[in-house]
Scaffold this motif. Structure first.
Motif, mmCIF file in Angstrom:
data_model
loop_
_atom_site.group_PDB
_atom_site.id
_atom_site.type_symbol
_atom_site.label_atom_id
_atom_site.label_comp_id
_atom_site.label_asym_id
_atom_site.label_seq_id
_atom_site.Cartn_x
_atom_site.Cartn_y
_atom_site.Cartn_z
ATOM 1 N N THR A 104 0.843 -1.196 0.000
ATOM 2 C CA THR A 104 0.000 0.000 0.000
ATOM 3 C C THR A 104 0.880 1.248 0.000
ATOM 4 O OG1 THR A 104 -0.116 0.392 2.404
ATOM 5 C CG2 THR A 104 -1.601 -1.278 1.477
ATOM 6 N N ASP A 105 0.219 2.407 -0.134
ATOM 7 C CA ASP A 105 0.948 3.659 0.053
ATOM 8 C C ASP A 105 1.113 3.906 1.552
ATOM 9 O OD1 ASP A 105 -1.494 4.647 1.000
ATOM 10 O OD2 ASP A 105 -1.963 5.720 -0.860
ATOM 11 N N GLY A 106 1.641 5.050 1.919
ATOM 12 C CA GLY A 106 1.959 5.313 3.319
ATOM 13 C C GLY A 106 0.893 6.059 4.093
ATOM 14 N N ALA A 107 -0.328 6.132 3.555
ATOM 15 C CA ALA A 107 -1.407 6.850 4.249
ATOM 16 C C ALA A 107 -2.027 5.953 5.318
ATOM 17 C CB ALA A 107 -2.457 7.312 3.254
ATOM 18 N N HIS A 108 -1.342 5.820 6.438
ATOM 19 C CA HIS A 108 -1.806 4.927 7.504
ATOM 20 C C HIS A 108 -3.222 5.300 7.952
ATOM 21 C CE1 HIS A 108 1.793 2.521 8.332
ATOM 22 N NE2 HIS A 108 2.479 3.588 7.953
ATOM 23 N N GLY A 109 -4.061 4.269 8.094
ATOM 24 C CA GLY A 109 -5.452 4.484 8.478
ATOM 25 C C GLY A 109 -6.386 4.606 7.294
ATOM 26 N N ALA A 110 -5.860 4.979 6.133
ATOM 27 C CA ALA A 110 -6.680 5.106 4.917
ATOM 28 C C ALA A 110 -5.821 4.816 3.695
ATOM 29 C CB ALA A 110 -7.287 6.500 4.831
ATOM 30 N N ALA A 111 -5.032 3.750 3.777
ATOM 31 C CA ALA A 111 -4.068 3.441 2.722
ATOM 32 C C ALA A 111 -4.763 2.922 1.463
ATOM 33 C CB ALA A 111 -3.069 2.401 3.229
ATOM 34 N N ARG A 112 -4.093 3.088 0.345
ATOM 35 C CA ARG A 112 -4.581 2.555 -0.930
ATOM 36 C C ARG A 112 -3.611 1.481 -1.408
ATOM 37 N NH1 ARG A 112 -8.726 5.693 -2.856
ATOM 38 N NH2 ARG A 112 -8.666 4.641 -4.867
ATOM 39 N N ILE A 113 -4.162 0.418 -1.970
ATOM 40 C CA ILE A 113 -3.342 -0.688 -2.460
ATOM 41 C C ILE A 113 -2.573 -0.252 -3.703
ATOM 42 C CG2 ILE A 113 -3.404 -3.014 -3.438
ATOM 43 C CD1 ILE A 113 -5.884 -3.530 -1.702
ATOM 44 N N THR A 114 -1.273 -0.500 -3.702
ATOM 45 C CA THR A 114 -0.440 -0.154 -4.855
ATOM 46 C C THR A 114 -0.012 -1.383 -5.650
ATOM 47 O OG1 THR A 114 1.553 -0.189 -3.465
ATOM 48 C CG2 THR A 114 0.428 1.939 -3.737
ATOM 49 N N GLY A 115 -0.125 -2.554 -5.046
ATOM 50 C CA GLY A 115 0.243 -3.772 -5.759
ATOM 51 C C GLY A 115 0.147 -4.992 -4.869
ATOM 52 N N ILE A 116 -0.110 -6.146 -5.493
ATOM 53 C CA ILE A 116 -0.163 -7.410 -4.761
ATOM 54 C C ILE A 116 0.665 -8.432 -5.521
ATOM 55 C CG2 ILE A 116 -1.630 -9.327 -4.001
ATOM 56 C CD1 ILE A 116 -3.893 -7.391 -3.634
ATOM 57 N N GLU A 117 1.550 -9.109 -4.810
ATOM 58 C CA GLU A 117 2.345 -10.178 -5.404
ATOM 59 C C GLU A 117 1.599 -11.494 -5.180
ATOM 60 O OE1 GLU A 117 6.285 -9.822 -3.784
ATOM 61 O OE2 GLU A 117 6.194 -7.625 -3.956
ATOM 62 N N GLY A 118 0.881 -11.938 -6.206
ATOM 63 C CA GLY A 118 -0.017 -13.067 -6.048
ATOM 64 C C GLY A 118 0.559 -14.435 -6.339
ATOM 65 N N ASP A 119 1.854 -14.513 -6.716
ATOM 66 C CA ASP A 119 2.422 -15.800 -7.150
ATOM 67 C C ASP A 119 2.361 -16.871 -6.071
ATOM 68 O OD1 ASP A 119 2.909 -14.633 -9.547
ATOM 69 O OD2 ASP A 119 5.073 -14.348 -9.242
ATOM 70 N N ARG A 120 2.697 -16.515 -4.825
ATOM 71 C CA ARG A 120 2.689 -17.511 -3.754
ATOM 72 C C ARG A 120 1.275 -17.997 -3.466
ATOM 73 N NH1 ARG A 120 5.259 -15.053 1.305
ATOM 74 N NH2 ARG A 120 5.211 -17.193 2.097
ATOM 75 N N LEU A 121 0.290 -17.077 -3.502
ATOM 76 C CA LEU A 121 -1.098 -17.482 -3.291
ATOM 77 C C LEU A 121 -1.553 -18.437 -4.387
ATOM 78 C CD1 LEU A 121 -3.217 -14.386 -2.138
ATOM 79 C CD2 LEU A 121 -2.593 -16.408 -0.827
ATOM 80 N N ILE A 122 -1.229 -18.096 -5.635
ATOM 81 C CA ILE A 122 -1.622 -18.956 -6.757
ATOM 82 C C ILE A 122 -1.023 -20.343 -6.589
ATOM 83 C CG2 ILE A 122 -1.349 -19.316 -9.240
ATOM 84 C CD1 ILE A 122 -1.510 -16.263 -9.573
ATOM 85 N N GLU A 123 0.248 -20.383 -6.218
ATOM 86 C CA GLU A 123 0.927 -21.680 -6.045
ATOM 87 C C GLU A 123 0.228 -22.521 -4.982
ATOM 88 O OE1 GLU A 123 5.283 -23.396 -4.568
ATOM 89 O OE2 GLU A 123 5.051 -21.262 -5.064
ATOM 90 N N ARG A 124 -0.121 -21.883 -3.854
ATOM 91 C CA ARG A 124 -0.739 -22.621 -2.754
ATOM 92 C C ARG A 124 -2.150 -23.101 -3.111
ATOM 93 N NH1 ARG A 124 1.622 -22.231 2.321
ATOM 94 N NH2 ARG A 124 3.862 -21.886 2.057
ATOM 95 N N ILE A 125 -2.970 -22.208 -3.687
ATOM 96 C CA ILE A 125 -4.353 -22.621 -3.952
ATOM 97 C C ILE A 125 -4.426 -23.615 -5.109
ATOM 98 C CG2 ILE A 125 -5.311 -20.485 -2.994
ATOM 99 C CD1 ILE A 125 -5.901 -19.517 -5.771
ATOM 100 N N GLU A 126 -3.501 -23.509 -6.063
ATOM 101 C CA GLU A 126 -3.473 -24.508 -7.138
ATOM 102 C C GLU A 126 -3.028 -25.862 -6.609
ATOM 103 O OE1 GLU A 126 -4.505 -24.501 -10.311
ATOM 104 O OE2 GLU A 126 -5.376 -22.538 -9.880
ATOM 105 N N GLY A 127 -2.295 -25.845 -5.494
ATOM 106 C CA GLY A 127 -1.893 -27.094 -4.851
ATOM 107 C C GLY A 127 -2.961 -27.662 -3.940
ATOM 108 N N GLY A 128 -4.117 -26.984 -3.879
ATOM 109 C CA GLY A 128 -5.239 -27.496 -3.099
ATOM 110 C C GLY A 128 -5.395 -26.898 -1.722
ATOM 111 N N GLN A 129 -4.556 -25.932 -1.368
ATOM 112 C CA GLN A 129 -4.668 -25.315 -0.049
ATOM 113 C C GLN A 129 -5.588 -24.098 -0.111
ATOM 114 O OE1 GLN A 129 -1.367 -22.930 2.007
ATOM 115 N NE2 GLN A 129 -1.241 -24.897 3.092
ATOM 116 N N VAL A 130 -6.458 -23.955 0.873
ATOM 117 C CA VAL A 130 -7.310 -22.767 0.968
ATOM 118 C C VAL A 130 -6.517 -21.668 1.677
ATOM 119 C CG1 VAL A 130 -9.383 -21.778 1.993
ATOM 120 C CG2 VAL A 130 -9.459 -24.065 0.984
#
Length: 419
Positions: A104-130
């Motif tokens: 996120t950006d640095g606006a603590h308390g009202a931050a906006r998402i600047t990016g998500i690194e989804g590779d690890r999540l994809i790897e885990r859920i494709e392997g059957g893990q929730v």
């Protein structure tokens, strides 16, 4: 088989029994062969309690430490849901925002998402893990926990769905979809099978509480098909019915085969009207009024300007959020010499009622029908704003429910059958 993000709000995980019900919904999708990530909010009331603690300790608190405290509610929810799923024989793991990471950006308390690194999540859920992910939180550039502000879990869910290329993001809430208007006001209100991103964005920004505005913006930008459904539907009944979801799909306009001219009626009670009288009509007068408002971070909505018959002065009327009314008046008083107005008038007993529909782009007379319907009910209009797919009117608060019913009826929304 699909890749799904399932999001559950605070009411849905409000106690242990409801967390078990959420787990049954997740298991139903896993048993159907889907790859699942779940985003959860804090248990109902928990965030408010943590916010109160921060304010009681230090009214002028450090926003970074505030985030460190209020983000813990989601940490509890993720852990409890992961444990529940594990007890049901499902491979599950909890994830906090910083572990993914959700940047996120640095606006603590009202931050906006600047990016998500989804590779690890994809790897885990494709392997059957929730993956059970904490909503509402991420990691700021300074390496500290950040939070996204109220309603941030919806935004987290849509952002994660975009990052992992999900087929759909299901937002489970305490209602079973998006309705033509508030069913508490109009008993004939109907659930809409499909709503376009643009319409939902207007509805969310104009008072509909089903989805948070930032989440709809994100869904529209990234093309995330978002489904609003009830977490209180019986998971076993849904399974028995072939796992067919009941709710409202938020999607691209092209997916809606037969679009209604008007989709819904929204209303917002968080409105206040301000009028400044007899301002000298000169170049730059609007900037002298609305520039200070912008500097004070006060959002101005409806604006009406009336010039005197001799063209020497003008009256400017506009609306601000009701919570900003006193501050807006103070800003105007501080800038009176620069603006040069004669007097200020204000009203807080007003409501904005809006007619919304992408079909308005290609059909004439929609606004006229609204004005006629309100006139027939003796409702005076204080201000009007329009866009390609919206007509909004400001009226006295006492007539809010009457106006909503009249507009819902004149457009025959009780008969709406959008495909």
């Amino acid at each position: 088989m699909a890749r799904l993000v399932m999001k559950f709000g605070g009411t849905s995980v409000g106690d242990l029994d409801r967390i078990r019900n959420v787990a049954r919904h997740v298991k139903r999708e896993v048993d159907a062969g889907h790859k699942v990530a779940v985003v959860v909010s804090a248990m109902a009331g928990e965030t408010n309690k943590l916010v109160d603690y921060c304010r009681a300790i230090s009214p002028l608190h450090d926003a970074r430490e505030y985030d460190a405290v209020v983000a813990t509610g989601e940490q509890v929810s993720t852990g409890l849901l992961a444990l529940t799923l594990q007890s049901m024989g499902i491979d599950a793991r909890s994830w906090q925002g910083w572990q993914i990471p959700i940047r996120t950006d640095g606006a603590h308390g009202a931050a906006r998402i600047t990016g998500i690194e989804g590779d690890r999540l994809i790897e885990r859920i494709e392997g059957g893990q929730v993956a059970v992910v904490a909503g509402f939180q991420g990691i700021a550039p300074d390496g500290r926990i950040s939070t996204l502000g109220r309603g941030g879990s919806d935004t987290s869910a849509v952002a994660i769905a975009a990052a992992i290329h999900a087929d759909r993001c299901d937002i489970y809430t305490d209602v079973d979809g998006v309705y033509t208007t508030d069913p508490r006001i109009v008993s004939a209100a109907r659930r809409l099978p499909r709503v376009s991103y643009e319409e939902m964005l207007e509805m969310a920004s104009l008072g509909a509480k089903v989805l948070q505005v930032r989440s709809v913006e994100l869904a529209m930008i990234h093309g995330v098909r978002t489904f609003v459904r009830s977490s209180f539907d019986d998971p076993e009944a849904i399974r028995a019915a072939g796992n067919q979801p009941v709710g409202t799909l938020i999607c691209d306009e092209d997916e809606i085969v037969e679009q209604q001219i008007v989709t819904g009626i929204a209303y917002s009670k968080d409105e206040a009207q301000i009028s400044i009288r007899r301002v000298a009509d000169r170049p730059g007068v609007a900037a002298s009024v609305f520039g200070p408002m912008a500097q004070a971070n006060i959002n101005v909505d409806m604006i009406v300007q009336n010039i005197s018959p001799d063209g020497s002065t003008t009256d400017i009327t506009f609306t601000v959020p009701q919570t900003e009314y006193d501050r807006a008046i103070s800003v105007l008083e501080d800038n009176r010499d620069v603006i040069g107005y004669s007097s200020i008038e204000g009203a807080q007993d007003v409501v904005k009622v809006s007619v919304i529909g992408v079909g308005m782009r290609s059909h004439a007379g929609v606004a006229a029908a609204a004005f006629r319907a309100l006139s027939d009910k003796g409702i005076n209009i204080r201000a009007i704003t329009t866009s390609e797919i919206k007509v909004s009117v400001l009226i006295d608060a006492a007539y809010a429910e009457l106006a909503v019913r009249a507009l819902h009826s004149v457009y025959e929304l009780d008969k709406a059958t959008s495909a």
